[in-house]
Design a protein around this motif. Structure first.
Motif, PDB file in Angstrom:
ATOM      1  N   MET A 181       0.843  -1.162   0.000  1.00  0.00           N
ATOM      2  CA  MET A 181       0.000   0.000   0.000  1.00  0.00           C
ATOM      3  C   MET A 181       0.896   1.236   0.000  1.00  0.00           C
ATOM      4  O   MET A 181       1.826   1.326   0.790  1.00  0.00           O
ATOM      5  CB  MET A 181      -0.902   0.012   1.236  1.00  0.00           C
ATOM      6  N   PRO A 182       0.621   2.211  -0.871  1.00  0.00           N
ATOM      7  CA  PRO A 182       1.414   3.437  -0.843  1.00  0.00           C
ATOM      8  C   PRO A 182       1.159   4.206   0.442  1.00  0.00           C
ATOM      9  O   PRO A 182       0.056   4.195   0.984  1.00  0.00           O
ATOM     10  CB  PRO A 182       0.931   4.215  -2.050  1.00  0.00           C
ATOM     11  N   ARG A 183       2.195   4.845   0.914  1.00  0.00           N
ATOM     12  CA  ARG A 183       2.093   5.610   2.155  1.00  0.00           C
ATOM     13  C   ARG A 183       1.352   6.924   1.893  1.00  0.00           C
ATOM     14  O   ARG A 183       1.718   7.670   0.985  1.00  0.00           O
ATOM     15  CB  ARG A 183       3.491   5.901   2.681  1.00  0.00           C
ATOM     16  N   PRO A 184       0.298   7.218   2.650  1.00  0.00           N
ATOM     17  CA  PRO A 184      -0.424   8.473   2.462  1.00  0.00           C
ATOM     18  C   PRO A 184       0.429   9.669   2.866  1.00  0.00           C
ATOM     19  O   PRO A 184       1.319   9.555   3.709  1.00  0.00           O
ATOM     20  CB  PRO A 184      -1.642   8.343   3.366  1.00  0.00           C
ATOM     21  N   HIS A 185       0.184  10.808   2.247  1.00  0.00           N
ATOM     22  CA  HIS A 185       0.910  12.031   2.592  1.00  0.00           C
ATOM     23  C   HIS A 185       0.003  13.237   2.347  1.00  0.00           C
ATOM     24  O   HIS A 185      -1.024  13.123   1.696  1.00  0.00           O
ATOM     25  CB  HIS A 185       2.201  12.139   1.768  1.00  0.00           C
ATOM     26  N   GLY A 186       0.401  14.370   2.881  1.00  0.00           N
ATOM     27  CA  GLY A 186      -0.342  15.604   2.674  1.00  0.00           C
ATOM     28  C   GLY A 186      -1.384  15.920   3.725  1.00  0.00           C
ATOM     29  O   GLY A 186      -2.103  16.904   3.607  1.00  0.00           O
ATOM     30  N   PHE A 187      -1.470  15.107   4.770  1.00  0.00           N
ATOM     31  CA  PHE A 187      -2.449  15.354   5.825  1.00  0.00           C
ATOM     32  C   PHE A 187      -1.842  16.228   6.916  1.00  0.00           C
ATOM     33  O   PHE A 187      -0.668  16.094   7.257  1.00  0.00           O
ATOM     34  CB  PHE A 187      -2.911  14.046   6.468  1.00  0.00           C
ATOM     35  N   GLU A 188      -2.655  17.123   7.449  1.00  0.00           N
ATOM     36  CA  GLU A 188      -2.281  17.945   8.603  1.00  0.00           C
ATOM     37  C   GLU A 188      -3.507  18.072   9.501  1.00  0.00           C
ATOM     38  O   GLU A 188      -4.635  17.946   9.038  1.00  0.00           O
ATOM     39  CB  GLU A 188      -1.853  19.345   8.166  1.00  0.00           C
ATOM     40  N   TYR A 189      -3.257  18.316  10.787  1.00  0.00           N
ATOM     41  CA  TYR A 189      -4.394  18.545  11.686  1.00  0.00           C
ATOM     42  C   TYR A 189      -4.081  19.715  12.585  1.00  0.00           C
ATOM     43  O   TYR A 189      -2.925  20.037  12.846  1.00  0.00           O
ATOM     44  CB  TYR A 189      -4.726  17.298  12.507  1.00  0.00           C
ATOM     45  N   ARG A 190      -5.150  20.366  13.012  1.00  0.00           N
ATOM     46  CA  ARG A 190      -5.045  21.483  13.957  1.00  0.00           C
ATOM     47  C   ARG A 190      -6.045  21.275  15.071  1.00  0.00           C
ATOM     48  O   ARG A 190      -7.212  20.987  14.831  1.00  0.00           O
ATOM     49  CB  ARG A 190      -5.336  22.809  13.274  1.00  0.00           C
ATOM     50  N   GLU A 191      -5.557  21.460  16.264  1.00  0.00           N
ATOM     51  CA  GLU A 191      -6.404  21.355  17.447  1.00  0.00           C
ATOM     52  C   GLU A 191      -6.857  22.769  17.811  1.00  0.00           C
ATOM     53  O   GLU A 191      -6.044  23.697  17.884  1.00  0.00           O
ATOM     54  CB  GLU A 191      -5.589  20.740  18.581  1.00  0.00           C
ATOM     55  N   HIS A 192      -8.147  22.947  18.025  1.00  0.00           N
ATOM     56  CA  HIS A 192      -8.693  24.266  18.332  1.00  0.00           C
ATOM     57  C   HIS A 192      -9.100  24.349  19.800  1.00  0.00           C
ATOM     58  O   HIS A 192      -9.297  23.331  20.467  1.00  0.00           O
ATOM     59  CB  HIS A 192      -9.884  24.564  17.423  1.00  0.00           C
ATOM     60  N   ALA A 193      -9.260  25.560  20.292  1.00  0.00           N
ATOM     61  CA  ALA A 193      -9.543  25.803  21.706  1.00  0.00           C
ATOM     62  C   ALA A 193     -10.885  25.213  22.147  1.00  0.00           C
ATOM     63  O   ALA A 193     -11.049  24.852  23.310  1.00  0.00           O
ATOM     64  CB  ALA A 193      -9.528  27.303  21.989  1.00  0.00           C
ATOM     65  N   ASP A 194     -11.836  25.112  21.231  1.00  0.00           N
ATOM     66  CA  ASP A 194     -13.148  24.580  21.602  1.00  0.00           C
ATOM     67  C   ASP A 194     -13.184  23.055  21.634  1.00  0.00           C
ATOM     68  O   ASP A 194     -14.236  22.466  21.842  1.00  0.00           O
ATOM     69  CB  ASP A 194     -14.236  25.128  20.684  1.00  0.00           C
ATOM     70  N   GLY A 195     -12.049  22.409  21.418  1.00  0.00           N
ATOM     71  CA  GLY A 195     -11.964  20.962  21.507  1.00  0.00           C
ATOM     72  C   GLY A 195     -12.115  20.234  20.185  1.00  0.00           C
ATOM     73  O   GLY A 195     -12.032  19.021  20.131  1.00  0.00           O
ATOM     74  N   THR A 196     -12.327  20.984  19.113  1.00  0.00           N
ATOM     75  CA  THR A 196     -12.440  20.339  17.808  1.00  0.00           C
ATOM     76  C   THR A 196     -11.062  20.154  17.188  1.00  0.00           C
ATOM     77  O   THR A 196     -10.113  20.866  17.513  1.00  0.00           O
ATOM     78  CB  THR A 196     -13.308  21.160  16.831  1.00  0.00           C
ATOM     79  N   VAL A 197     -10.978  19.187  16.294  1.00  0.00           N
ATOM     80  CA  VAL A 197      -9.765  18.940  15.524  1.00  0.00           C
ATOM     81  C   VAL A 197     -10.168  18.955  14.060  1.00  0.00           C
ATOM     82  O   VAL A 197     -11.104  18.264  13.655  1.00  0.00           O
ATOM     83  CB  VAL A 197      -9.131  17.578  15.880  1.00  0.00           C
TER      84      VAL A 197
ATOM     85  N   ILE B 187      -8.921  18.220  10.243  1.00  0.00           N
ATOM     86  CA  ILE B 187      -7.922  17.518   9.446  1.00  0.00           C
ATOM     87  C   ILE B 187      -8.043  18.008   8.010  1.00  0.00           C
ATOM     88  O   ILE B 187      -9.148  18.048   7.457  1.00  0.00           O
ATOM     89  CB  ILE B 187      -8.126  15.993   9.508  1.00  0.00           C
ATOM     90  N   THR B 188      -6.907  18.394   7.422  1.00  0.00           N
ATOM     91  CA  THR B 188      -6.884  18.833   6.038  1.00  0.00           C
ATOM     92  C   THR B 188      -6.008  17.897   5.222  1.00  0.00           C
ATOM     93  O   THR B 188      -5.103  17.247   5.748  1.00  0.00           O
ATOM     94  CB  THR B 188      -6.345  20.267   5.908  1.00  0.00           C
ATOM     95  N   HIS B 189      -6.289  17.848   3.935  1.00  0.00           N
ATOM     96  CA  HIS B 189      -5.498  17.055   3.002  1.00  0.00           C
ATOM     97  C   HIS B 189      -5.085  17.980   1.869  1.00  0.00           C
ATOM     98  O   HIS B 189      -5.925  18.471   1.130  1.00  0.00           O
ATOM     99  CB  HIS B 189      -6.325  15.880   2.482  1.00  0.00           C
ATOM    100  N   HIS B 190      -3.789  18.246   1.767  1.00  0.00           N
ATOM    101  CA  HIS B 190      -3.238  19.192   0.793  1.00  0.00           C
ATOM    102  C   HIS B 190      -3.923  20.553   0.901  1.00  0.00           C
ATOM    103  O   HIS B 190      -4.264  21.174  -0.098  1.00  0.00           O
ATOM    104  CB  HIS B 190      -3.346  18.650  -0.631  1.00  0.00           C
ATOM    105  N   GLY B 191      -4.167  20.996   2.135  1.00  0.00           N
ATOM    106  CA  GLY B 191      -4.739  22.307   2.375  1.00  0.00           C
ATOM    107  C   GLY B 191      -6.254  22.390   2.298  1.00  0.00           C
ATOM    108  O   GLY B 191      -6.832  23.417   2.622  1.00  0.00           O
ATOM    109  N   ARG B 192      -6.922  21.327   1.881  1.00  0.00           N
ATOM    110  CA  ARG B 192      -8.377  21.334   1.790  1.00  0.00           C
ATOM    111  C   ARG B 192      -8.975  20.589   2.975  1.00  0.00           C
ATOM    112  O   ARG B 192      -8.450  19.565   3.388  1.00  0.00           O
ATOM    113  CB  ARG B 192      -8.829  20.649   0.508  1.00  0.00           C
ATOM    114  N   PRO B 193     -10.095  21.095   3.512  1.00  0.00           N
ATOM    115  CA  PRO B 193     -10.713  20.422   4.660  1.00  0.00           C
ATOM    116  C   PRO B 193     -11.129  18.990   4.310  1.00  0.00           C
ATOM    117  O   PRO B 193     -11.763  18.757   3.282  1.00  0.00           O
ATOM    118  CB  PRO B 193     -11.943  21.265   4.963  1.00  0.00           C
ATOM    119  N   ALA B 194     -10.746  18.054   5.156  1.00  0.00           N
ATOM    120  CA  ALA B 194     -11.119  16.655   4.959  1.00  0.00           C
ATOM    121  C   ALA B 194     -12.196  16.248   5.945  1.00  0.00           C
ATOM    122  O   ALA B 194     -13.169  15.601   5.569  1.00  0.00           O
ATOM    123  CB  ALA B 194      -9.908  15.746   5.100  1.00  0.00           C
TER     124      ALA B 194
END
Length: 74
Positions: free
Chosen positions: A1-17, A19-26
């Protein structure tokens, strides 16, 4: 299986997280799922794979087989 890439996550103060993929909301995770995600991503040796799995954006390895199935041919 190819290794996925381009994902990032941000934790916000209200407790939500978010996750974006190449800058777009996932996906957006709210409590308690955001806590489960953060615990899993911190414990993981491959956070990209964890984020791909949580967003549902990962390959399963059967795409070529499904494309060549007689039912899917045109």
């Amino acid at each position: 299986m190819p290794r996925p890439h381009g994902f990032e996550y941000r934790e916000h103060a209200d407790g939500t997280v978010r996750i974006t993929h190449h800058g777009r909301p996932a996906t957006t995770l709210h409590a308690p799922r955001s806590g489960q995600f953060l615990a899993e991503v911190e414990a993981s040796s491959d956070p990209q794979l964890v984020m791909a799995r949580w967003t549902g954006n990962y390959r399963r390895g059967n795409e070529r087989t499904a494309r060549n199935h007689p039912r899917n041919r045109r």
